[in-house]
Write an enzyme that holds these catalytic residues in place. Structure first.
Site: not given
Length: 285
Positions: A68, A142, A153, A172, A183, A185, A187-188, A242
Site C-alpha cells: 500500500d 490517504n 506531551r 496526540d 481504513t 491511521y 481506523l487505528s 510517508q
C-alpha cells in the site's frame, strides 16, 4: 496497442521476478511496456526504462508492484495525470491492491481486454501557513496527520470548518482522511470505516484527553482549518504517513478535497467489503 507502465518497489525481494513475468505476459500479448527506470536494468531491459512522470504522459495505465505504501507514493506522483493504477500486492496487507502475483495471467487478460472498472478515489490537498505565508501545498491519497512528537506531551488542535469554529482537541493530534484513508491511521485511532464512494472528509482525534471527543464526518465541499499550539515545539505534519514537516505554535493547516483523484482499476464486485472481511477482520480465505 495498449501502452502499459510497470512500476516496482525495488526493496521487495520478489519485485524483479514479478516485473519480469509481467513484462513477458504483456509483450507476448502485443502491449507496449514502459519499465520503472530503477528496475529496468535489473530486469534486463534498460531500453524500456522510463520515469514515473514519463509514464504519466505516455502510458494508458500503470501496474504498481508493491504494498500500500508504494501505491500511495505513486498515486501522489501521478496526481493530475488521471492515469488508471492497477495494484499488484507484494506487501503485507495490500488493501489497495486488486491482485496477487499468482493472478498475473488473468490480470493481463483483463487489462488488455478492458474487463475492469475504474474506481475514482478522492485525494486531499493541504496547505501549511505560518505567520500568513504559505510554506507549501501537499497532495495525499490517504490522510493528513497533525501530531505531537516522540515525547508524551499533548498538543492543542483548534478545528474550524470554513470560518465556523468546531472544537479544540487536546491530545496526540488529529487526522484528516479521505474515505480511502478511513481504513488506515484513522481506523487505528478509532475512526469509522467509510465506503470509498462517499463524498466527505473524516476528522479523527488521536488519543484525545476528553470523554466526549469523537470522530467527525464533514462535508467534502468544505475546507478544514487546523490551528496548532503547544508549550513545546515537538509537532509535525505528515502526508500519507510517508513524509512530513515540523510544525510551530500558531501554524495553520488548510485541508480540502483535491481536484485530483486516483483512478484505481478494479474487477471484483464488492471488492471493498471483501477486503474489509479478509484483510482487516482476519477472515482469510
Amino acid at each position: 496497442m495498449k501502452k502499459i507502465g510497470i512500476i516496482a518497489n525495488k526493496g521487495k525481494p520478489e519485485a524483479r521476478i514479478v516485473a519480469r513475468e509481467l513484462l513477458y505476459l504483456l509483450e507476448d500479448r502485443g502491449a507496449q511496456v514502459f519499465l520503472d527506470e530503477h528496475v529496468a536494468s535489473d530486469v534486463g531491459h534498460p531500453e524500456l526504462g522510463a520515469s514515473v512522470e514519463e509514464m504519466g504522459m505516455q502510458a494508458d495505465l500503470v501496474c504498481v508492484l508493491g504494498g500500500d505504501g508504494t501505491l500511495l507514493r505513486i498515486a501522489r506522483q501521478l496526481a493530475g495525470h488521471s492515469i488508471p493504477i492497477f495494484g499488484i500486492n507484494l506487501g503485507t496487507l495490500g488493501f489497495l491492491s486488486e491482485a496477487e502475483p499468482e493472478h498475473l495471467p488473468q490480470a493481463v487478460d483483463n487489462l488488455l481486454s478492458g474487463k475492469y472498472d475504474i474506481e475514482k478515489r478522492a485525494m486531499l490537498e493541504a496547505c501549511l501557513v505560518r505567520k500568513g505565508t504559505a510554506l507549501g501545498t501537499y497532495t495525499a491519497m490517504n490522510d493528513i496527520g497533525i501530531a505531537k512528537g516522540s515525547f508524551c506531551r499533548i498538543i492543542q488542535c483548534a478545528v474550524f470548518l470554513d470560518d465556523e469554529y468546531v472544537a479544540t482537541f487536546s491530545g496526540d493530534g488529529v487526522i484528516v482522511s479521505t474515505p480511502t484513508g478511513s481504513t488506515a491511521y484513522s481506523l487505528s485511532a478509532g475512526g469509522p470505516i467509510v465506503a470509498p464512494n462517499v463524498d466527505m472528509l473524516l476528522l479523527t482525534p488521536v488519543a484525545p484527553h476528553s470523554l466526549t471527543a469523537r470522530p467527525l464526518v464533514l462535508s467534502g465541499n468544505q475546507t478544514i482549518r487546523v490551528e496548532v499550539d503547544a508549550i513545546h515545539q515537538e509537532m509535525g505534519l505528515s502526508i500519507d504517513g510517508q513524509f512530513g514537516y515540523r510544525l510551530e505554535g500558531g501554524d495553520q493547516i488548510y485541508i480540502k478535497k483535491s481536484p485530483c483523484v486516483t483512478p484505481l482499476i478494479k474487477w471484483k464486485k464488492g471488492g471493498f467489503f471483501e477486503a474489509i472481511r479478509t484483510k482487516l477482520q482476519g477472515e482469510w480465505e
